[in-house]
Design a protein around this motif. Structure first.
Motif, PDB file in Angstrom:
ATOM      1  N   ASN A  95       0.887  19.622  17.129  1.00 46.79           N
ATOM      2  CA  ASN A  95       1.133  18.484  16.242  1.00 46.79           C
ATOM      3  C   ASN A  95       0.750  18.823  14.812  1.00 46.79           C
ATOM      4  OD1 ASN A  95       1.973  16.446  18.170  1.00 46.79           O
ATOM      5  ND2 ASN A  95      -0.123  16.522  18.929  1.00 46.79           N
ATOM      6  N   GLN A  96       1.453  18.202  13.878  1.00 52.61           N
ATOM      7  CA  GLN A  96       1.111  18.365  12.470  1.00 52.61           C
ATOM      8  C   GLN A  96       0.305  17.164  11.994  1.00 52.61           C
ATOM      9  OE1 GLN A  96       5.274  19.502  11.255  1.00 52.61           O
ATOM     10  NE2 GLN A  96       4.025  20.812   9.923  1.00 52.61           N
ATOM     11  N   LEU A  97      -0.495  17.393  10.952  1.00 52.88           N
ATOM     12  CA  LEU A  97      -1.375  16.356  10.431  1.00 52.88           C
ATOM     13  C   LEU A  97      -0.596  15.131   9.980  1.00 52.88           C
ATOM     14  CD1 LEU A  97      -4.247  15.524   9.706  1.00 52.88           C
ATOM     15  CD2 LEU A  97      -3.949  16.707   7.527  1.00 52.88           C
ATOM     16  N   CYS A  98       0.514  15.327   9.284  1.00 52.13           N
ATOM     17  CA  CYS A  98       1.319  14.215   8.787  1.00 52.13           C
ATOM     18  C   CYS A  98       2.688  14.177   9.467  1.00 52.13           C
ATOM     19  CB  CYS A  98       1.471  14.323   7.279  1.00 52.13           C
ATOM     20  SG  CYS A  98       2.456  13.009   6.561  1.00 52.13           S
ATOM     21  N   GLY A  99       3.363  15.313   9.494  1.00 49.61           N
ATOM     22  CA  GLY A  99       4.672  15.381  10.125  1.00 49.61           C
ATOM     23  C   GLY A  99       5.818  14.968   9.236  1.00 49.61           C
ATOM     24  N   SER A 100       5.522  14.489   8.010  1.00 46.40           N
ATOM     25  CA  SER A 100       6.614  14.083   7.125  1.00 46.40           C
ATOM     26  C   SER A 100       6.437  14.647   5.715  1.00 46.40           C
ATOM     27  CB  SER A 100       6.723  12.557   7.081  1.00 46.40           C
ATOM     28  OG  SER A 100       5.550  11.991   6.562  1.00 46.40           O
ATOM     29  N   PHE A 121      -1.961  11.328   3.096  1.00 38.17           N
ATOM     30  CA  PHE A 121      -0.891  10.842   2.230  1.00 38.17           C
ATOM     31  C   PHE A 121      -0.078  12.013   1.698  1.00 38.17           C
ATOM     32  CE2 PHE A 121      -4.541   8.164   2.208  1.00 38.17           C
ATOM     33  CZ  PHE A 121      -4.051   6.880   2.293  1.00 38.17           C
ATOM     34  N   THR A 122       1.184  11.749   1.356  1.00 37.30           N
ATOM     35  CA  THR A 122       2.066  12.797   0.843  1.00 37.30           C
ATOM     36  C   THR A 122       2.544  12.553  -0.578  1.00 37.30           C
ATOM     37  OG1 THR A 122       3.993  11.682   1.790  1.00 37.30           O
ATOM     38  CG2 THR A 122       2.934  13.379   3.152  1.00 37.30           C
ATOM     39  N   GLY A 123       2.150  11.471  -1.202  1.00 33.29           N
ATOM     40  CA  GLY A 123       2.652  11.120  -2.534  1.00 33.29           C
ATOM     41  C   GLY A 123       2.103  11.991  -3.650  1.00 33.29           C
ATOM     42  N   ARG A 124       2.779  11.912  -4.808  1.00 33.31           N
ATOM     43  CA  ARG A 124       2.334  12.649  -6.000  1.00 33.31           C
ATOM     44  C   ARG A 124       1.124  12.015  -6.653  1.00 33.31           C
ATOM     45  NH1 ARG A 124       7.084  14.587  -9.841  1.00 33.31           N
ATOM     46  NH2 ARG A 124       7.343  16.568  -8.786  1.00 33.31           N
ATOM     47  N   ASN A 125       1.063  10.689  -6.624  1.00 33.31           N
ATOM     48  CA  ASN A 125      -0.026   9.955  -7.269  1.00 33.31           C
ATOM     49  C   ASN A 125      -1.085   9.558  -6.257  1.00 33.31           C
ATOM     50  OD1 ASN A 125       1.293   9.996  -9.812  1.00 33.31           O
ATOM     51  ND2 ASN A 125       2.606   8.317  -9.105  1.00 33.31           N
ATOM     52  N   PRO A 126      -2.326   9.423  -6.700  1.00 31.17           N
ATOM     53  CA  PRO A 126      -3.379   8.999  -5.776  1.00 31.17           C
ATOM     54  C   PRO A 126      -3.014   7.675  -5.110  1.00 31.17           C
ATOM     55  CG  PRO A 126      -4.330   9.708  -7.857  1.00 31.17           C
ATOM     56  CD  PRO A 126      -2.836   9.658  -8.056  1.00 31.17           C
ATOM     57  N   PRO A 127      -3.213   7.574  -3.805  1.00 25.81           N
ATOM     58  CA  PRO A 127      -2.873   6.326  -3.102  1.00 25.81           C
ATOM     59  C   PRO A 127      -3.823   5.203  -3.491  1.00 25.81           C
ATOM     60  CG  PRO A 127      -4.041   7.815  -1.641  1.00 25.81           C
ATOM     61  CD  PRO A 127      -3.782   8.571  -2.904  1.00 25.81           C
ATOM     62  N   MET A 133      -0.063   5.455   3.618  1.00 23.73           N
ATOM     63  CA  MET A 133      -0.427   6.610   4.443  1.00 23.73           C
ATOM     64  C   MET A 133       0.702   7.055   5.364  1.00 23.73           C
ATOM     65  SD  MET A 133      -3.056   4.814   7.047  1.00 23.73           S
ATOM     66  CE  MET A 133      -2.590   3.324   7.893  1.00 23.73           C
ATOM     67  N   CYS A 134       0.660   8.340   5.714  1.00 20.05           N
ATOM     68  CA  CYS A 134       1.617   8.849   6.699  1.00 20.05           C
ATOM     69  C   CYS A 134       0.965   8.975   8.065  1.00 20.05           C
ATOM     70  CB  CYS A 134       2.230  10.171   6.251  1.00 20.05           C
ATOM     71  SG  CYS A 134       1.096  11.549   6.184  1.00 20.05           S
ATOM     72  N   ALA A 135      -0.375   8.968   8.137  1.00 19.83           N
ATOM     73  CA  ALA A 135      -1.071   9.004   9.422  1.00 19.83           C
ATOM     74  C   ALA A 135      -2.493   8.491   9.244  1.00 19.83           C
ATOM     75  CB  ALA A 135      -1.095  10.418   9.984  1.00 19.83           C
ATOM     76  N   LEU A 136      -3.033   7.911  10.325  1.00 19.45           N
ATOM     77  CA  LEU A 136      -4.387   7.374  10.338  1.00 19.45           C
ATOM     78  C   LEU A 136      -5.085   7.858  11.591  1.00 19.45           C
ATOM     79  CD1 LEU A 136      -6.552   5.359   9.224  1.00 19.45           C
ATOM     80  CD2 LEU A 136      -5.457   3.635  10.677  1.00 19.45           C
ATOM     81  N   TYR A 137      -6.334   8.286  11.431  1.00 18.73           N
ATOM     82  CA  TYR A 137      -7.137   8.804  12.536  1.00 18.73           C
ATOM     83  C   TYR A 137      -8.497   8.112  12.517  1.00 18.73           C
ATOM     84  CZ  TYR A 137      -3.545  12.355  12.127  1.00 18.73           C
ATOM     85  OH  TYR A 137      -2.337  13.002  12.030  1.00 18.73           O
ATOM     86  N   THR A 138      -9.049   7.832  13.698  1.00 20.30           N
ATOM     87  CA  THR A 138     -10.339   7.144  13.787  1.00 20.30           C
ATOM     88  C   THR A 138     -11.361   8.037  14.505  1.00 20.30           C
ATOM     89  OG1 THR A 138      -9.170   5.046  13.900  1.00 20.30           O
ATOM     90  CG2 THR A 138     -11.490   5.014  14.494  1.00 20.30           C
ATOM     91  N   TYR A 139     -12.586   8.043  13.954  1.00 19.29           N
ATOM     92  CA  TYR A 139     -13.653   8.920  14.446  1.00 19.29           C
ATOM     93  C   TYR A 139     -14.966   8.155  14.573  1.00 19.29           C
ATOM     94  CZ  TYR A 139     -10.297  12.320  12.820  1.00 19.29           C
ATOM     95  OH  TYR A 139      -9.144  13.025  12.616  1.00 19.29           O
TER      96      TYR A 139
END
Length: 143
Positions: A95-100, A121-127, A133-139
């Motif tokens: 799996n990839q971290l974002c995939g997009s 995130f994959t954007g040019r500017n700070p989110p 977001m393109c993905a979210l992970y919980t720890y």
């Protein structure tokens, strides 16, 4: 008495290595708890310099761009980091971290008692918010 450095020449690179802390020793260990975190990232080690994934892939951060973040319309304390060299690394189970697209920013914040969220995130500017977001992970937080 002779100066130690003149007796044993040390290159500039060696001096930097001697002065730099070892990243893995400083980073805090976060245990994957969400299904996506367990299947994509595994456990992670995170600090102000980067994130290391269970398969030892890393993303280094160039700087902290924000100390708060909007989650579900509510402003929360958190950290938003710019990724030094954007990438979408292959992690657990192929799996990839974002995939997009290449990950350009990583944000983390407290998501509940003893839990943290990490979003990418994959954007040019700070989110500005979790909506980007393109993905979210919980720890589970470090002990």
């Amino acid at each position: 008495m002779r100066n130690f450095l003149f007796c044993y020449p040390i290159t500039a690179a060696a001096m930097i290595l001697l002065a730099s802390p070892v990243h893995a020793q400083e980073a805090e260990h976060y245990t994957a708890v969400s299904k996506t975190a367990m299947s994509v990232t595994g456990d992670v080690w995170l600090d102000d310099f980067g994130i290391t994934f269970e398969n030892e892939e890393t993303l280094e951060f160039s700087d902290l761009v924000a100390d708060n973040f909007r989650v579900d319309g509510r402003r929360v304390p958190g950290s938003v980091y710019r990724v030094a060299e954007p990438a979408d690394p292959e992690l657990e189970n192929g799996n990839q971290l974002c995939g997009s697209g290449d990950v350009t920013y990583v944000a983390n914040w407290a998501s509940g008692k003893g839990m943290s969220a990490i979003a990418v995130f994959t954007g040019r500017n700070p989110p500005k918010s979790s909506a980007e977001m393109c993905a979210l992970y919980t720890y589970e937080d470090p002990k």
